[in-house]
Scaffold this motif. Structure first.
Motif, PDB file in Angstrom:
ATOM      1  N   HIS A 373     -19.493 -25.679  24.947  1.00  0.00           N
ATOM      2  CA  HIS A 373     -18.342 -24.951  25.477  1.00  0.00           C
ATOM      3  C   HIS A 373     -17.821 -23.947  24.455  1.00  0.00           C
ATOM      4  CE1 HIS A 373     -14.035 -24.322  26.402  1.00  0.00           C
ATOM      5  NE2 HIS A 373     -14.448 -24.352  27.676  1.00  0.00           N
ATOM      6  N   GLY A 377     -20.711 -21.276  25.986  1.00  0.00           N
ATOM      7  CA  GLY A 377     -19.763 -20.891  27.046  1.00  0.00           C
ATOM      8  C   GLY A 377     -19.046 -19.597  26.721  1.00  0.00           C
ATOM      9  N   SER A 381     -19.363 -16.029  28.742  1.00  0.00           N
ATOM     10  CA  SER A 381     -18.147 -15.327  29.212  1.00  0.00           C
ATOM     11  C   SER A 381     -18.100 -13.905  28.648  1.00  0.00           C
ATOM     12  CB  SER A 381     -16.905 -16.104  28.781  1.00  0.00           C
ATOM     13  OG  SER A 381     -16.886 -17.378  29.371  1.00  0.00           O
ATOM     14  N   TYR A 418     -23.833 -19.562  33.662  1.00  0.00           N
ATOM     15  CA  TYR A 418     -22.481 -20.057  33.366  1.00  0.00           C
ATOM     16  C   TYR A 418     -22.140 -21.253  34.264  1.00  0.00           C
ATOM     17  CZ  TYR A 418     -17.492 -19.975  32.300  1.00  0.00           C
ATOM     18  OH  TYR A 418     -16.228 -20.326  31.888  1.00  0.00           O
ATOM     19  N   ARG A 422     -21.369 -25.052  33.155  1.00  0.00           N
ATOM     20  CA  ARG A 422     -20.165 -25.806  33.538  1.00  0.00           C
ATOM     21  C   ARG A 422     -20.540 -27.145  34.190  1.00  0.00           C
ATOM     22  NH1 ARG A 422     -15.298 -23.505  33.477  1.00  0.00           N
ATOM     23  NH2 ARG A 422     -14.596 -24.865  35.174  1.00  0.00           N
ATOM     24  N   GLU A 423     -21.598 -27.092  35.040  1.00  0.00           N
ATOM     25  CA  GLU A 423     -22.045 -28.350  35.659  1.00  0.00           C
ATOM     26  C   GLU A 423     -22.562 -29.318  34.605  1.00  0.00           C
ATOM     27  OE1 GLU A 423     -24.901 -27.224  38.507  1.00  0.00           O
ATOM     28  OE2 GLU A 423     -23.455 -26.375  39.940  1.00  0.00           O
ATOM     29  N   SER A 426     -19.656 -30.730  32.853  1.00  0.00           N
ATOM     30  CA  SER A 426     -18.983 -31.711  33.714  1.00  0.00           C
ATOM     31  C   SER A 426     -19.717 -33.042  33.674  1.00  0.00           C
ATOM     32  CB  SER A 426     -18.900 -31.180  35.151  1.00  0.00           C
ATOM     33  OG  SER A 426     -18.144 -29.996  35.211  1.00  0.00           O
TER      34      SER A 426
END
Length: 598
Positions: A373, A377, A381, A418, A422-423, A426
């Motif tokens: 992240h 990440g 972004s 992205y 995120r998955e 998670s």
């Protein structure tokens, strides 16, 4: 045989010796007491001779001196010294001779009183000879008494020696020899040999001693035999207990030396079956809300088992299953109880170890998620922002359909990457109560349910021992990807996830929906998410299979049958007709254990 008393016999011998010695002493005392006056009597009789010759000078004188001499002679003649001569104890010859002396003295006294010296002198020799004969008789009697005393003493001493000799022989034969035999018997008993022969005796005391010793020997033989049998039993019991402890120790080492899987448990069951020579043996493992797991020893398990014995696998308040056996012989209950306890501890320790590993993996994944992240990440972004700025600032002269297509593909790729990140984050950040796959799946599906109206049901029938902690992340990711595909592209209303092991021992994770069918999967077959699913499946030594619901009627029939047996069964059972038009994504890979029929 009539038995006498040894004490009475010895007492009789002692009394005989005492009486004999007492008799000899009394006889000697009496003899001596009667011999005390013999010397005086002999002296007195001897003085009569001298006085007789002296009176011859006074026979013619007629003086008063003659009368005094006569009186002196008579005093000596009738004195106490000569008086026993007339006693009834004195021999008759002495008494007769003494009386003859008295008679002749009367004649001699007459001659003196008549002053007839001539007749006196003529009779003097005969009178003196009579007195000499009295003295001789008295001397003979005194000598006889002395000889009698000596003879009696010699006879008594000989008799006492003979009695003493007989008493010694009697004591040796009747007392000493039996006592020596009793001592030998006692020594034999002290050496541990209780088979002895007791001496025969005719006396009560020795017989009582013999009987007591023989009874003691019998009791000691019985006690010794009992002790030997008890020692043999204890030795056998200790040997068996030692063998059982060695067996349990070796089995425990086998169970804990490597992963506690099907092979290790079956090997332990086979060892126990061979060690106790029982007919059938199996282990039933039961996890909460899961199917029973059955592990059978060599020889299998009979179809009908009415006389089986069970030993529960109990740990605190949790029941992990039971150990079941069938045996025609007596069951060694303590061994099987200890074996069940050992299995319980091993399973609990194994589960705790797996949980620790899973917790460690979850913590490591959390760290990776934070790193991803914070690094990847932010990069993605930044790339999305840069692509948007590039599209806005790009000169119209540089724009062309090819450039637009490339920009669109780059933007979609970054967006897809992205979303995938995120998955993945998670999945890595799942918060569950217990570190096992079922709870992890429930937590993952709860996140998906919050973002969709589609009803998602989980039917989980996998045992913790079939899976390793390192496999969980791949299973979660494949299941998540298949579920997300059904949510996004299948237009489904129901999604059922089944986790079970088939008859071949293969683990099946199936995600089925009642959506548009398998076509959308084929259209997106080149999508890299599906490729990642295949890659993860290969790491599990398995494969991902995409199929239509109409090719799995057996699975649907099974669902309907479960619903008929249990009307409260999950929602999937009420929608089998709808599911027949959807898609099934199945992950198939080998479990860590061989197939069983639980």
């Amino acid at each position: 045989m009539k038995r006498g008393s040894l004490t009475s016999k010895i007492l009789g011998l002692m009394l005989v010796l005492i009486l004999l010695s007492s008799s000899l002493a009394i006889f000697a005392i009496i003899n001596l007491s009667y011999s005390l006056g013999d010397a005086k009597a002999i002296n007195a009789s001897g003085s009569l001779r001298m006085q007789s010759y002296r009176l011859m000078f006074y026979a013619n004188s007629g003086s008063e001196a003659a009368q005094e001499k006569i009186t002196e002679f008579e005093n000596t003649l009738h004195s106490e010294a000569l008086h026993p001569s007339k006693s009834w104890l004195s021999p008759k010859k002495i008494a007769a001779q003494y009386q003859l002396v008295i008679d002749k003295w009367l004649v001699m006294k007459y001659y003196i009183e008549q002053e007839n010296s001539r007749d006196y002198a003529a009779s003097l020799k005969d009178f003196v000879d009579t007195i000499d004969l009295l003295v001789l008789e008295m001397e003979h009697h005194a000598a006889f008494k002395l000889r009698l005393l000596a003879a009696s003493q010699i006879f008594g001493l000989g008799l006492m020696l003979s009695i003493a000799f007989l008493a010694v022989r009697f004591t040796k034969r009747k007392v000493v020899v039996p006592l020596q035999q009793l001592m030998e018997s006692a020594n034999t008993i002290s050496k541990g040999n209780f088979e002895i022969e007791m001496p025969e005796t005719e006396y009560i005391e020795l017989t009582a001693l013999t009987d007591a010793l023989q009874k003691t020997a019998r009791e000691l033989a019985t006690l010794y035999g009992n002790l030997e049998s008890q020692v043999a039993e204890k030795t056998l019991a200790l040997t068996r207990a030692n063998n059982e402890l060695a067996f349990l120790y070796d089995t425990l080492l086998t169970l804990n030396a490597k992963k506690l899987d099907y092979k290790a448990l079956k090997a332990a069951l086979n060892q126990l079956k061979d060690y106790e020579s029982i007919d059938y043996l199996r282990l039933i493992i039961q996890y909460p809300e899961q199917e029973l797991e059955m592990i059978e020893a060599n020889g299998g398990w009979p179809e009908s088992a009415d006389n089986s014995t069970r030993f529960p696998l109990q740990f605190e308040q949790a029941n992990l299953g039971y150990l079941e056996l069938i045996s025609a012989q007596d069951i060694n209950t303590p061994l099987f109880k200890n074996f069940a306890i050992m299995l319980t501890r091993s399973i609990v320790i194994h589960n705790a170890t797996e949980q620790r590993q899973q917790l460690a993996l979850m913590e490591e994944r959390g760290v990776i998620a934070r790193e991803l992240h914070d690094s990847l990440g932010q990069v993605l972004s930044f790339l999305k922002i840069q692509i948007s700025l590039l599209r806005k600032n790009l000169d119209h002269s540089c724009r062309s359909p090819a450039v637009e297509v490339q920009l669109t593909e780059i933007n979609e790729g970054v967006s897809t990457a992205y979303v995938q990140l995120r998955e993945l984050l998670s999945t890595f950040r799942l918060t569950i109560k217990e570190p096992n796959l079922k709870n992890a799946m429930e937590a993952m599906l709860e996140q998906l349910r919050a973002n969709t109206d589609i009803k998602i049901h989980l039917d989980y029938k996998l045992s913790p021992q079939w899976l390793e902690a390192k496999q969980h992340i791949h299973i979660l990711q494949i299941t998540r990807e298949a579920t997300l595909n059904a949510i996004k592209h299948a237009n489904a209303s129901h999604i059922n996830i089944r986790c079970y092991k088939d008859d071949r021992g293969m683990v099946n994770i199936s995600v089925s929906d009642n959506g548009v069918g398998i076509g959308h999967i084929k259209e997106r077959d080149q999508h890299f998410g599906i490729g990642i699913m295949h890659e993860r499946a290969s790491k599990l030594d398995g494969e991902v299979v995409f199929s239509s619901n109409d090719t799995h009627t057996n699975s649907t029939a099974t669902t309907e049958q479960r619903h008929q047996e249990n009307p409260d069964s999950p929602l999937e059972s009420h929608n089998t007709s709808n599911l027949s038009q959807g898609t099934i994504v199945t992950l198939i890979f080998p479990s860590q254990q061989e197939p069983t029929h639980g």
